[in-house]
Design a protein around this motif. Sequence first.
Motif, PDB file in Angstrom:
ATOM      1  N   ASN A  93      64.171  23.122  -4.144  1.00  0.00           N
ATOM      2  CA  ASN A  93      64.862  23.569  -3.011  1.00  0.00           C
ATOM      3  C   ASN A  93      65.916  24.514  -2.812  1.00  0.00           C
ATOM      4  O   ASN A  93      66.523  24.633  -3.855  1.00  0.00           O
ATOM      5  N   HIS A  94      66.171  25.190  -1.897  1.00  0.00           N
ATOM      6  CA  HIS A  94      67.062  26.314  -1.791  1.00  0.00           C
ATOM      7  C   HIS A  94      67.933  25.930  -0.726  1.00  0.00           C
ATOM      8  O   HIS A  94      67.898  25.905   0.361  1.00  0.00           O
ATOM      9  N   THR A  95      69.300  25.808  -0.995  1.00  0.00           N
ATOM     10  CA  THR A  95      70.396  25.414  -0.251  1.00  0.00           C
ATOM     11  C   THR A  95      71.470  26.320  -0.042  1.00  0.00           C
ATOM     12  O   THR A  95      72.213  26.374   1.004  1.00  0.00           O
ATOM     13  N   SER A  96      71.607  27.124  -0.954  1.00  0.00           N
ATOM     14  CA  SER A  96      73.000  27.994  -1.108  1.00  0.00           C
ATOM     15  C   SER A  96      72.939  28.919  -2.334  1.00  0.00           C
ATOM     16  O   SER A  96      72.211  28.775  -3.146  1.00  0.00           O
ATOM     17  N   ASP A  99      73.139  27.412  -5.857  1.00  0.00           N
ATOM     18  CA  ASP A  99      72.139  26.875  -6.607  1.00  0.00           C
ATOM     19  C   ASP A  99      72.023  27.225  -7.943  1.00  0.00           C
ATOM     20  O   ASP A  99      71.576  26.674  -9.005  1.00  0.00           O
ATOM     21  N   GLN A 169      66.648  30.069   2.022  1.00  0.00           N
ATOM     22  CA  GLN A 169      67.613  29.121   2.049  1.00  0.00           C
ATOM     23  C   GLN A 169      67.643  28.241   3.312  1.00  0.00           C
ATOM     24  O   GLN A 169      67.133  28.545   4.334  1.00  0.00           O
ATOM     25  N   ASN A 170      67.708  26.830   3.190  1.00  0.00           N
ATOM     26  CA  ASN A 170      67.513  25.859   4.164  1.00  0.00           C
ATOM     27  C   ASN A 170      68.646  26.035   5.227  1.00  0.00           C
ATOM     28  O   ASN A 170      69.723  25.480   4.616  1.00  0.00           O
ATOM     29  N   ARG A 171      68.379  26.393   6.392  1.00  0.00           N
ATOM     30  CA  ARG A 171      69.392  26.453   7.500  1.00  0.00           C
ATOM     31  C   ARG A 171      69.178  25.518   8.641  1.00  0.00           C
ATOM     32  O   ARG A 171      69.652  25.666   9.556  1.00  0.00           O
ATOM     33  N   THR A 200      71.663  19.485  -4.694  1.00  0.00           N
ATOM     34  CA  THR A 200      72.259  18.610  -3.681  1.00  0.00           C
ATOM     35  C   THR A 200      73.667  19.154  -3.542  1.00  0.00           C
ATOM     36  O   THR A 200      74.184  19.470  -4.621  1.00  0.00           O
ATOM     37  N   GLY A 203      74.769  23.224  -0.562  1.00  0.00           N
ATOM     38  CA  GLY A 203      74.968  23.991   0.980  1.00  0.00           C
ATOM     39  C   GLY A 203      75.986  23.638   1.742  1.00  0.00           C
ATOM     40  O   GLY A 203      76.409  24.361   2.687  1.00  0.00           O
ATOM     41  N   SER A 258      70.441  17.306   1.951  1.00  0.00           N
ATOM     42  CA  SER A 258      70.501  18.654   1.288  1.00  0.00           C
ATOM     43  C   SER A 258      71.605  19.612   2.010  1.00  0.00           C
ATOM     44  O   SER A 258      71.821  20.685   1.425  1.00  0.00           O
TER      45      SER A 258
END
Length: 258
Positions: A93-96, A99, A169-171, A200, A203, A258
């Motif tokens: 996963n991609h949060t920031s 990462d 990235q997950n927004r 985790t 973000g 996340s």
Amino acid sequence: MIAFRIFAALMKALKKIASILYRIWVILIFSVFMIILLPLIVLPILLGPKYGSLTYFGLRLWSLIFSFFTFIRYSVVDKQKVDKSKSYIYACNHTSFLDLPGLVQGVPTQFRPLAKKELLKIPVFGLIVRVVTIIVDRSSAESRRDSILKLKRVLEEGISILIFPEGTQNRTELPLQPFYDGAFRIAIETKATIMPTVITNAGRLMPPSTLNLKPGRVKVIFGDEIDASEYSLKELPFLKEKVFNHMIDIIKKHDIKS
């Protein structure tokens, strides 16, 4: 009451100043040590893939220094699930932007991330991106096809690859965004093993599309490997769903967002 309001305003101003100073400090640490370690990071991999481990030693050293001086700590969970003798497709996963240092610390062997071309514009870091990643121009179908071929060649050389199947990235407020097919098509066609990986808290420490930063702890969690050789291209949706659900289970197990 007036004194309380003045005190509250003063504390708010001091907090804002501290936040700005911390942000400047993080950027300085990020940049200065990347410049210092640039020869160690860039030169070995230019000599050939077998020297890539030296490049990743340099990246890990940079990541540890960055973590130490910024008070952004990284914990690696279930690292024993990664077989160093195997090459994987790490589906993460991609949060920031935070990462990457965690992945560099967590993944025990060299790997090649799929990276968007916009990262090339970042001074110094863009040079590193050019030599250690596989660049894709998401607006170009030809570039996407070329990047897939390069990823396949890397796997054939016994080197792992890293793909963010969410694409960006997950927004959102969702723990995971819907996955694209690319990582799973490559896995099936190359009969590769997928290693579900979850990041985790990154973000929250540095939200997407911002330079807002704060210290804290980020976790890199490895799941159970999934053998894509058991699937055909017709079964790609089932493989994608299995990896997606497994990563959701990891998030639920650790009781985190996340």
